[in-house]
Design a protein around this motif. Structure first.
Motif, PDB file in Angstrom:
ATOM      1  N   PRO A 337       0.844  -1.193   0.000  1.00  0.00           N
ATOM      2  CA  PRO A 337       0.000   0.000   0.000  1.00  0.00           C
ATOM      3  C   PRO A 337       0.886   1.251   0.000  1.00  0.00           C
ATOM      4  O   PRO A 337       2.079   1.150   0.287  1.00  0.00           O
ATOM      5  CB  PRO A 337      -0.758  -0.116   1.318  1.00  0.00           C
ATOM      6  N   PRO A 338       0.306   2.402  -0.319  1.00  0.00           N
ATOM      7  CA  PRO A 338       1.106   3.626  -0.235  1.00  0.00           C
ATOM      8  C   PRO A 338       1.494   3.903   1.212  1.00  0.00           C
ATOM      9  O   PRO A 338       0.854   3.423   2.143  1.00  0.00           O
ATOM     10  CB  PRO A 338       0.167   4.700  -0.766  1.00  0.00           C
ATOM     11  N   SER A 339       2.562   4.668   1.406  1.00  0.00           N
ATOM     12  CA  SER A 339       2.958   5.037   2.767  1.00  0.00           C
ATOM     13  C   SER A 339       3.546   6.441   2.741  1.00  0.00           C
ATOM     14  O   SER A 339       3.879   6.960   1.677  1.00  0.00           O
ATOM     15  CB  SER A 339       3.984   4.043   3.296  1.00  0.00           C
ATOM     16  N   LEU A 369      -2.654   8.733   5.711  1.00  0.00           N
ATOM     17  CA  LEU A 369      -1.824   7.532   5.815  1.00  0.00           C
ATOM     18  C   LEU A 369      -1.337   7.299   7.242  1.00  0.00           C
ATOM     19  O   LEU A 369      -0.789   6.234   7.545  1.00  0.00           O
ATOM     20  CB  LEU A 369      -0.635   7.624   4.850  1.00  0.00           C
ATOM     21  N   PRO A 373      -0.571   0.864   9.165  1.00  0.00           N
ATOM     22  CA  PRO A 373       0.483   0.321  10.003  1.00  0.00           C
ATOM     23  C   PRO A 373       1.858   0.776   9.504  1.00  0.00           C
ATOM     24  O   PRO A 373       2.011   0.974   8.313  1.00  0.00           O
ATOM     25  CB  PRO A 373       0.341  -1.204   9.839  1.00  0.00           C
ATOM     26  N   PRO A 374       2.808   0.963  10.353  1.00  0.00           N
ATOM     27  CA  PRO A 374       2.748   0.718  11.793  1.00  0.00           C
ATOM     28  C   PRO A 374       2.292   1.939  12.587  1.00  0.00           C
ATOM     29  O   PRO A 374       2.389   1.921  13.812  1.00  0.00           O
ATOM     30  CB  PRO A 374       4.216   0.414  12.118  1.00  0.00           C
ATOM     31  N   ILE A 548      11.885   0.947  13.447  1.00  0.00           N
ATOM     32  CA  ILE A 548      11.043   0.211  12.493  1.00  0.00           C
ATOM     33  C   ILE A 548       9.608   0.724  12.589  1.00  0.00           C
ATOM     34  O   ILE A 548       8.893   0.833  11.595  1.00  0.00           O
ATOM     35  CB  ILE A 548      11.067  -1.308  12.814  1.00  0.00           C
ATOM     36  N   GLY A 551       7.697   3.290  10.371  1.00  0.00           N
ATOM     37  CA  GLY A 551       7.105   3.005   9.056  1.00  0.00           C
ATOM     38  C   GLY A 551       7.781   3.798   7.954  1.00  0.00           C
ATOM     39  O   GLY A 551       7.146   4.165   6.971  1.00  0.00           O
ATOM     40  N   CYS A 552       9.087   4.036   8.124  1.00  0.00           N
ATOM     41  CA  CYS A 552       9.820   4.784   7.091  1.00  0.00           C
ATOM     42  C   CYS A 552      10.203   3.814   5.977  1.00  0.00           C
ATOM     43  O   CYS A 552      10.768   2.761   6.244  1.00  0.00           O
ATOM     44  CB  CYS A 552      11.066   5.409   7.694  1.00  0.00           C
ATOM     45  N   PRO A 553       9.922   4.162   4.713  1.00  0.00           N
ATOM     46  CA  PRO A 553      10.253   3.242   3.621  1.00  0.00           C
ATOM     47  C   PRO A 553      11.755   3.019   3.473  1.00  0.00           C
ATOM     48  O   PRO A 553      12.167   2.097   2.768  1.00  0.00           O
ATOM     49  CB  PRO A 553       9.664   3.914   2.372  1.00  0.00           C
ATOM     50  N   ILE A 555      13.818   2.316   6.044  1.00  0.00           N
ATOM     51  CA  ILE A 555      14.368   1.467   7.103  1.00  0.00           C
ATOM     52  C   ILE A 555      13.740   0.092   6.997  1.00  0.00           C
ATOM     53  O   ILE A 555      12.518  -0.036   6.908  1.00  0.00           O
ATOM     54  CB  ILE A 555      14.074   2.026   8.508  1.00  0.00           C
TER      55      ILE A 555
END
Ligand SMILES: Cc1ncc(C[n+]2csc(CCOP(=O)(O)OP(=O)(O)O)c2C)c(N)n1
Lengths: 590, 196
Positions: A337-339, A369, A373-374, A548, A551-553, A555
């Motif tokens: 999904p997008p984040s 957003l 999660p998270p 973690i 929710g950083c793309p 890491i």
């Protein structure tokens, strides 16, 4: 010239060629690029309005003053503009007034699946519905003519598949300069107080009869006779799917989805053995066509779904045509999904709200957003502006006392200007308390970084490529000053990339439960501020998982449970270094 | 395309930000410049924030729908390995061609430990008959990492009926002037890789 244009580009091109003077709208997928493309033409004045109601009113004023005006919005924007729409349909126009409504069947980027055709029928104004970009280009020009001929605003409806599909268009490439029409004050036409409004109601009834006559011969609907055992009524993208799925069927292609042309519909119905109405996500055509006394048949196969966009495959299934042999879809893949982007300034606010176990009434924008999660920190998203008013409603239901969790409303800058201001005013006026957050990322990020009243970038400046980080000609809104002027006592400004400051501000605001606090978080969106710092270094990671949970793309959690940085995505924002409880992540600064 | 009047369907899939939109644009313009009717449909919006993205390009004598149904893609070009598997049901099962950029990008669901990458990606791609193109690697080693999408268009060109000259003209017009040579080289490298 033959060009490959999206529906939106074609509408802009058609409006320009029709000599439109004014373009005004509010961004919203899938409508946004229409005004962005129109604004590239020097002959047309274009602006973003703070919301769709204002946009339609500006255009109504321009039209009354004699200018041809185009208003653009997504389907839910028509709800916001519905108040002026339902009366402008009575005043009528001077210069042609065309309203573009872009619908989103299947909700690719929307919160609901409403069908704008209902508004045209409700307001009793013509609605043109193109089925490709050539028609989008042609129809918008016709729309201006119809508007002026019948003294009536006209809607153009496109679905996402028309708005965002490029097809070949034969353009004229010439701007048809229209003189501004003269303006004569005409209170009986424009002052909608009861005495005059009743007279206009009679005019509208008469106009409706004339529009029905026009519908019969307008050439906007197209009857295509092929095999007469099957006849299908359809419009827009769905018409194209019908052609794909049932190439031999006869079709009645509606280009005008209000008003209907009873005679030609009846003639078509009588000339085919079976009549089917194929439409997506609603039964607008079926209701109106059945009301004319025209019967349609049930599908021989599996009925069409009641929701979501149609596809040729769904139409084939309704006619019991076998689907091609295909691989089965994989059901074991990790979802994508997008984040929020790496470095997104919204992230630390949601991380903090999550950790505080706040109940968050959210709003519409990239920050929606924050529900995924998270982060999982947003508990409602309804319509633009609702975050602030719903927080007040939660207060009236004593949620904070009953759950022992702070209630916080969160809204973006563009959304605040759109309709958050009146919500806040209501809370102040009624002595509400609580905590409201305004996320000022200097842009309207979700829809592709448009100017808005908070960053002060006008649409003309946006068209020239001016960044909100430069100095715009428009006047950037002083959000804090406005909140104070509305009567909010506790207004603070916080750098949203500074975790300690974010935590402190949210703690202070939620602790003082009997005052109304507004926290304005500032830091530019990473899509407008693309400066990067070097990625941090992780030393002796203890696998605690705190970073973690951002929710950083950029890491990733390794098989050993430790954190790893993806250097291609990392922008060096320093958020992870701030959340690491052991100081293992070292920002490199530059 | 077995029959001249038939429509050909190409599906481009990938991850938001990978350049599928530019690639689709090059393909659609090449089709139009080659004399075909063409439709190109993109899904914008939310998915651009790192989500799965897809673009459909259909061309032929006359194109009706802009949607690619399951079992209907003549060619799929996937800019990322997992996305190829996610799109497998769209491929024509008997004769569809699949080109895959040989790289996997972890979605956030994996990065945060809520989901795992499938362990058998290679075997599954093999089963689909995928042609694997090290497009990212080719682009990076030519010092133009942004041309990954053009490498993939080079690979795709081997499965389509367009003249090389038309592709080259469209690429030269569409990419930033300073990068024309690098992109044309990327296109050739992609072609070679697909033929190898
Ligand atoms: C009535 C209405 N108009 C337009 C939209 C489309 N839309 C969704 S989010 C958004 C912009 C949000 O901008 P902002 O509040 O600044 O948040 P950001 O995306 O920058 O975080 C818009 C215009 C909508 N959903 N509803």
């Amino acid at each position: 010239m033959r060009r490959l244009l999206s529906g939106n580009e074609a509408i802009a091109q058609g409006a320009w060629e029709a000599g439109v003077h004014i373009g005004v709208g509010y961004p919203g997928t899938p409508s946004t690029e229409t005004l962005e493309n129109l604004s590239k033409h020097d002959e047309v004045y274009c602006e973003w309005a703070p919301n769709e109601k204002v946009a339609l009113e500006v255009a109504a004023g321009a039209s009354m003053g004699g200018a041809r005006s185009l208003v653009t919005m997504k389907h839910v924007g028509v709800n916001v503009a519905a108040d002026p729409l339902m009366s402008v349909c009575n005043t009528g126009v001077n210069g042609g007034l065309v309203v573009l409504a872009a619908d989103d069947p299947s909700m690719f980027s929307s919160q609901n699946e409403q069908d704008s055709r209902n508004y045209a029928a409700f307001a009793r104004i013509p609605m043109l519905e193109p089925a490709d970009s050539q028609e989008a280009f042609d129809f918008v020009q016709r729309a201006f003519e119809i508007s002026e001929e019948f003294d009536c605003p006209v809607m153009v409806r496109e679905s996402m598949r028309i708005a965002h599909t490029k097809t070949l268009v034969e353009t004229g490439e010439s701007h048809n300069d229209q003189p501004l029409r003269s303006f004569e004050p005409d209170p009986a036409k424009y002052v909608m107080m009861p005495g005059f409004a009743r007279q206009r109601r009679l005019f509208v009834n008469d106009r409706t009869r004339k529009l029905v006559e026009f519908a019969e011969n307008s050439g906007l609907n197209r009857v295509e006779m092929r095999d007469t055992s099957i006849g299908v009524i359809a419009s827009g993208a769905v018409y194209q799917h019908v052609r794909e799925a049932l190439p031999n069927a006869s079709t009645y292609k509606l280009g005008l989805s209000w008003p209907f042309a009873p005679q030609s519909l009846r003639a078509f119905a009588n000339s085919v053995d079976k009549l089917y109405i194929v439409e997506e996500a609603c039964d607008y055509f079926a209701e109106h066509i059945h009301a004319l006394g025209i019967r349609s048949d049930a599908f021989p196969g599996i009925a069409l779904p009641e929701e979501g966009e149609l596809t040729p495959a769904l139409i084939k299934r309704a006619f019991s045509i076998a689907a091609p042999y295909a691989f089965t879809a994989a059901d074991d893949l990790p979802p994508r999904p997008p984040s929020l982007c790496a470095g997104c300034p919204h992230r630390l606010v949601f991380v903090t709200l999550r950790n505080m176990k706040a109940v968050v009434t959210g709003d519409i924008g990239c920050y929606t957003l924050g529900a995924t999660p998270p982060l999982g920190a947003v508990h409602s998203t309804v319509d633009m502006g609702a975050s602030l008013s719903m927080a007040h409603g939660m207060e009236l239901a004593h949620v904070q006392e009953r759950t022992n969790r702070p209630v916080v409303g969160v809204i973006g800058d563009s959304t605040f200007a759109h309709s958050g201001i009146t919500s806040l005013l209501g809370t102040v006026y009624n002595g509400g308390s609580g905590t409201l957050c305004i996320l000022d990322n200097r842009t309207t990020a979700m829809t592709g970084c448009q100017g808005n009243p908070c960053n002060g970038v006008t649409l003309k400046e946006q068209a020239r490529g001016l960044s909100p980080l430069d100095v715009p000609a428009g006047k950037p809104l002083d959000i804090e000053g406005l909140c104070k002027a509305l009567g909010v006592d506790d207004v603070v400004s916080v750098d949203s990339q500074d975790l300690a400051a974010v935590k402190e501000a949210l703690k202070n605001a939620t602790d003082s439960s009997d005052t109304l606090s507004v926290i304005v978080f500032h830091s530019p969106c990473r899509l407008i501020d693309r400066t990067r710092k070097s990625a941090p270094e992780i030393k002796n990671c203890r696998a605690c998982g705190m970073c973690i949970k951002l929710g950083c793309p950029a890491i990733e959690k390794g098989d050993d449970g430790k954190a790893y940085i993806d250097f291609t995505q990392c922008v060096g924002c320093g958020q992870c270094a701030q959340v690491c409880p052991f100081g293992c992540i070292e920002s490199k600064g530059e | 395309m077995s029959n001249e009047t038939q429509t050909m369907t190409v599906l481009l899939v990938g991850v938001g930000g990978q350049g599928t939109i530019l690639a689709g644009d090059l393909l659609a313009k090449t089709a139009a410049a080659s004399g075909y009717d063409v439709k190109i449909s993109e899904i914008h919006g939310m998915s651009q924030r790192g989500g799965s993205v897809s673009t459909v390009v259909r061309f032929g004598e006359h194109v009706a729908s802009m949607i690619c149904d399951e079992g209907c893609a003549d060619v799929i070009v996937s800019f990322e390995a997992i996305e190829a598997l996610r799109a497998q049901q769209y491929l024509k099962r008997d004769c569809g061609r699949l080109f895959v950029n040989d790289e996997a990008i972890s979605p956030v669901s994996v990065a945060i430990g809520n989901a795992t990458m499938p362990g058998d990606v290679s075997a599954r791609l093999e089963e689909l008959g995928a042609v694997r193109i090290p497009a990212g690697h080719i682009a990076r080693s030519a010092n133009s990492p942004k041309s990954t999408n053009v490498v993939l268009m080079g690979a795709l060109s081997t499965a389509l009926p367009f003249e090389d000259e038309v592709w080259r003209k469209i690429i030269s017009k569409r990419v930033p002037p300073k990068t024309v040579d690098a992109n044309l080289a990327a296109f050739d490298a992609g072609k070679q890789s697909a033929r190898a």
